[in-house]
Design a protein around this motif. Structure first.
Motif, PDB file in Angstrom:
ATOM      1  N   LEU A 241     -27.802   2.821 -11.597  1.00  0.00           N
ATOM      2  CA  LEU A 241     -27.887   3.470 -10.287  1.00  0.00           C
ATOM      3  C   LEU A 241     -26.504   3.710  -9.696  1.00  0.00           C
ATOM      4  CD1 LEU A 241     -30.983   1.645  -8.750  1.00  0.00           C
ATOM      5  CD2 LEU A 241     -30.890   3.778 -10.042  1.00  0.00           C
ATOM      6  N   GLY A 242     -25.580   2.802  -9.974  1.00  0.00           N
ATOM      7  CA  GLY A 242     -24.217   2.995  -9.497  1.00  0.00           C
ATOM      8  C   GLY A 242     -23.578   4.241 -10.075  1.00  0.00           C
ATOM      9  N   ALA A 243     -23.870   4.504 -11.362  1.00  0.00           N
ATOM     10  CA  ALA A 243     -23.306   5.682 -12.010  1.00  0.00           C
ATOM     11  C   ALA A 243     -23.978   6.963 -11.539  1.00  0.00           C
ATOM     12  CB  ALA A 243     -23.445   5.548 -13.527  1.00  0.00           C
ATOM     13  N   ILE A 244     -25.296   6.939 -11.398  1.00  0.00           N
ATOM     14  CA  ILE A 244     -26.010   8.160 -10.987  1.00  0.00           C
ATOM     15  C   ILE A 244     -25.650   8.554  -9.555  1.00  0.00           C
ATOM     16  CG2 ILE A 244     -28.267   9.182 -10.508  1.00  0.00           C
ATOM     17  CD1 ILE A 244     -29.411   7.431 -12.745  1.00  0.00           C
ATOM     18  N   PHE A 245     -25.603   7.561  -8.671  1.00  0.00           N
ATOM     19  CA  PHE A 245     -25.468   7.863  -7.244  1.00  0.00           C
ATOM     20  C   PHE A 245     -24.077   7.537  -6.688  1.00  0.00           C
ATOM     21  CE2 PHE A 245     -30.063   7.031  -7.914  1.00  0.00           C
ATOM     22  CZ  PHE A 245     -30.497   8.332  -7.672  1.00  0.00           C
ATOM     23  N   ASP A 246     -23.104   7.380  -7.594  1.00  0.00           N
ATOM     24  CA  ASP A 246     -21.702   7.223  -7.210  1.00  0.00           C
ATOM     25  C   ASP A 246     -21.490   6.073  -6.220  1.00  0.00           C
ATOM     26  OD1 ASP A 246     -18.993   7.752  -7.224  1.00  0.00           O
ATOM     27  OD2 ASP A 246     -19.104   9.260  -5.634  1.00  0.00           O
ATOM     28  N   CYS A 247     -22.035   4.922  -6.584  1.00  0.00           N
ATOM     29  CA  CYS A 247     -21.802   3.719  -5.774  1.00  0.00           C
ATOM     30  C   CYS A 247     -21.416   2.577  -6.710  1.00  0.00           C
ATOM     31  CB  CYS A 247     -23.041   3.373  -4.940  1.00  0.00           C
ATOM     32  SG  CYS A 247     -24.587   3.335  -5.868  1.00  0.00           S
ATOM     33  N   ARG A 248     -20.455   2.860  -7.578  1.00  0.00           N
ATOM     34  CA  ARG A 248     -20.064   1.907  -8.619  1.00  0.00           C
ATOM     35  C   ARG A 248     -19.490   0.617  -8.053  1.00  0.00           C
ATOM     36  NH1 ARG A 248     -19.262   6.927 -10.679  1.00  0.00           N
ATOM     37  NH2 ARG A 248     -20.014   7.337 -12.813  1.00  0.00           N
ATOM     38  N   ASP A 249     -18.740   0.697  -6.972  1.00  0.00           N
ATOM     39  CA  ASP A 249     -18.146  -0.510  -6.406  1.00  0.00           C
ATOM     40  C   ASP A 249     -19.231  -1.467  -5.902  1.00  0.00           C
ATOM     41  OD1 ASP A 249     -15.646   0.427  -7.002  1.00  0.00           O
ATOM     42  OD2 ASP A 249     -15.175   1.078  -4.950  1.00  0.00           O
ATOM     43  N   ALA A 250     -20.209  -0.918  -5.189  1.00  0.00           N
ATOM     44  CA  ALA A 250     -21.306  -1.758  -4.703  1.00  0.00           C
ATOM     45  C   ALA A 250     -22.094  -2.333  -5.869  1.00  0.00           C
ATOM     46  CB  ALA A 250     -22.219  -0.954  -3.783  1.00  0.00           C
ATOM     47  N   ALA A 251     -22.308  -1.529  -6.915  1.00  0.00           N
ATOM     48  CA  ALA A 251     -23.037  -2.000  -8.094  1.00  0.00           C
ATOM     49  C   ALA A 251     -22.263  -3.107  -8.790  1.00  0.00           C
ATOM     50  CB  ALA A 251     -23.286  -0.840  -9.049  1.00  0.00           C
ATOM     51  N   ARG A 252     -20.962  -2.938  -8.895  1.00  0.00           N
ATOM     52  CA  ARG A 252     -20.134  -3.963  -9.545  1.00  0.00           C
ATOM     53  C   ARG A 252     -20.144  -5.260  -8.749  1.00  0.00           C
ATOM     54  NH1 ARG A 252     -15.894  -1.262  -9.519  1.00  0.00           N
ATOM     55  NH2 ARG A 252     -16.388  -0.116 -11.427  1.00  0.00           N
ATOM     56  N   HIS A 253     -20.149  -5.153  -7.429  1.00  0.00           N
ATOM     57  CA  HIS A 253     -20.212  -6.364  -6.592  1.00  0.00           C
ATOM     58  C   HIS A 253     -21.515  -7.125  -6.841  1.00  0.00           C
ATOM     59  CE1 HIS A 253     -19.861  -9.054  -3.168  1.00  0.00           C
ATOM     60  NE2 HIS A 253     -21.045  -8.661  -2.771  1.00  0.00           N
ATOM     61  N   LEU A 254     -22.627  -6.416  -6.911  1.00  0.00           N
ATOM     62  CA  LEU A 254     -23.897  -7.080  -7.194  1.00  0.00           C
ATOM     63  C   LEU A 254     -23.882  -7.717  -8.577  1.00  0.00           C
ATOM     64  CD1 LEU A 254     -26.537  -4.528  -5.802  1.00  0.00           C
ATOM     65  CD2 LEU A 254     -25.912  -6.741  -4.822  1.00  0.00           C
ATOM     66  N   ALA A 255     -23.334  -7.006  -9.554  1.00  0.00           N
ATOM     67  CA  ALA A 255     -23.276  -7.544 -10.918  1.00  0.00           C
ATOM     68  C   ALA A 255     -22.436  -8.813 -10.969  1.00  0.00           C
ATOM     69  CB  ALA A 255     -22.715  -6.489 -11.864  1.00  0.00           C
ATOM     70  N   ASP A 256     -21.300  -8.808 -10.295  1.00  0.00           N
ATOM     71  CA  ASP A 256     -20.441  -9.994 -10.284  1.00  0.00           C
ATOM     72  C   ASP A 256     -21.137 -11.168  -9.606  1.00  0.00           C
ATOM     73  OD1 ASP A 256     -18.481  -8.529 -11.538  1.00  0.00           O
ATOM     74  OD2 ASP A 256     -17.275  -8.196  -9.731  1.00  0.00           O
ATOM     75  N   THR A 257     -21.868 -10.882  -8.528  1.00  0.00           N
ATOM     76  CA  THR A 257     -22.584 -11.945  -7.818  1.00  0.00           C
ATOM     77  C   THR A 257     -23.695 -12.524  -8.687  1.00  0.00           C
ATOM     78  OG1 THR A 257     -22.133 -10.828  -5.717  1.00  0.00           O
ATOM     79  CG2 THR A 257     -23.852 -12.511  -5.707  1.00  0.00           C
ATOM     80  N   LEU A 258     -24.428 -11.660  -9.376  1.00  0.00           N
ATOM     81  CA  LEU A 258     -25.496 -12.136 -10.261  1.00  0.00           C
ATOM     82  C   LEU A 258     -24.918 -12.955 -11.404  1.00  0.00           C
ATOM     83  CD1 LEU A 258     -28.479 -12.186 -11.074  1.00  0.00           C
ATOM     84  CD2 LEU A 258     -28.098 -10.053 -12.310  1.00  0.00           C
ATOM     85  N   GLU A 259     -23.817 -12.498 -11.980  1.00  0.00           N
ATOM     86  CA  GLU A 259     -23.173 -13.259 -13.058  1.00  0.00           C
ATOM     87  C   GLU A 259     -22.784 -14.651 -12.585  1.00  0.00           C
ATOM     88  OE1 GLU A 259     -22.767 -12.903 -16.148  1.00  0.00           O
ATOM     89  OE2 GLU A 259     -22.513 -10.812 -16.735  1.00  0.00           O
ATOM     90  N   ALA A 260     -22.288 -14.759 -11.367  1.00  0.00           N
ATOM     91  CA  ALA A 260     -21.900 -16.067 -10.827  1.00  0.00           C
ATOM     92  C   ALA A 260     -23.108 -16.983 -10.704  1.00  0.00           C
ATOM     93  CB  ALA A 260     -21.224 -15.883  -9.468  1.00  0.00           C
ATOM     94  N   ARG A 261     -24.254 -16.436 -10.279  1.00  0.00           N
ATOM     95  CA  ARG A 261     -25.469 -17.246 -10.175  1.00  0.00           C
ATOM     96  C   ARG A 261     -25.914 -17.723 -11.558  1.00  0.00           C
ATOM     97  NH1 ARG A 261     -24.261 -16.070  -5.550  1.00  0.00           N
ATOM     98  NH2 ARG A 261     -25.679 -16.014  -3.767  1.00  0.00           N
TER      99      ARG A 261
END
Length: 273
Positions: free
Chosen positions: A122-142
């Motif tokens: 979704l980050g790539a399709i809708f040009d919100c890569r930074d927000a997507a990366r933040h969620l991914a980093d947070t999930l990885e930490a969990r």
């Protein structure tokens, strides 16, 4: 260099949507995720089951339910993108939508880690890569925090429906979430990629029930209550087993909810030790 197209769960490549995208989400957890990605102004439609974030989602028009989509209501919104899920939406409905929606984005996360690919898509399709990366980093930490703790194995029956009684196969997202804290769903069956076998019916006299230690009554899709819990706790078939309610949104909703869901599971798993 032009970015590579994002590929969805159906193997379809999607080009960047542009700032004028009009999104209809037919998946409650995806609707919540779109808000978390900062796409609120592009969401033009949602189902009646898309209830989070509770205050902000009310402004988005409804187009029916996940299984009973009002096709004409979707058409009237002139979406450029409709987001669907293999488990939650009917194939016949998706086929009807393909006739007039330029982009159908298919999702199908089966494990908590699959959310990282979902964020990226979704980050790539809708040009919100930074927000997507933040969620991914947070999930990885969990997920890393989970791996640091030793979780005792528990054998559980996760109940999603009554009349008939229904549970989840081991290759569902719900079962994968519970395995994060070493809770293993019974019966020990796999349901396949799609279909009713992923959510099998059962009876409380099933022989495999002897393996179960805890019975978890989900708050969705059937809303189990204290009355149901008390009735089952008194049932002779469940003698000696712990019967309790569990927040179904925290266990079954993927997307951004998966992060809070992991925190929730860690909390209840620690309390059960």
């Amino acid at each position: 260099m032009r970015a590579a197209p994002a590929v969805d769960a159906a193997g379809v490549a999607h080009a960047p949507a542009g700032a004028n995208a009009r999104i209809v989400s037919l998946v409650p957890s995806i609707t919540e995720l779109l808000f978390a990605l900062g796409l609120e102004q592009r969401i033009v439609g949602r189902t009646g089951f898309c209830i989070h974030p509770r205050e902000r989602v009310r402004a988005v028009p409804k187009v029916g339910g996940t299984k009973a989509v009002k096709i004409d209501a979707v058409r009237a919104l002139k979406p450029t993108h409709v987001i669907v899920n293999i488990d939650e939406n009917e194939p016949a409905t998706v086929d009807l939508l393909r006739a007039f929606v330029p982009n159908i984005v298919v999702t199908h996360p089966l494990t908590p880690r699959d959310n990282i690919a979902l964020y990226t898509l979704l980050g790539a399709i809708f040009d919100c890569r930074d927000a997507a990366r933040h969620l991914a980093d947070t999930l990885e930490a969990r997920l890393r925090a989970l791996a640091l703790e030793a979780w005792p194995e528990r054998r559980v029956l996760y109940v999603i429906w009554r009349e008939p009684w229904m549970t989840v196969a081991r290759d569902t997202y719900i079962s994968a979430m519970l395995r994060l804290v070493n809770w293993h769903t019974w019966p020990a069956v796999r349901g396949g990629a799609t279909g009713a076998a992923r959510y099998p019916s059962f009876d409380f006299d099933a022989p495999w029930l002897a393996n179960v230690e805890r019975v978890l009554l989900s708050s969705e899709p059937y809303r189990f209550t204290d009355a149901h819990r008390n009735a089952l706790a008194a049932d002779p078939w469940l003698a000696g087993k712990k019967v309790e309610l569990i927040d179904g949104e925290m266990v079954s909703w993927y997307g951004s909810r998966a992060i809070a869901g992991i925190d929730y599971l860690m909390q209840i798993a620690r309390a059960a030790i």
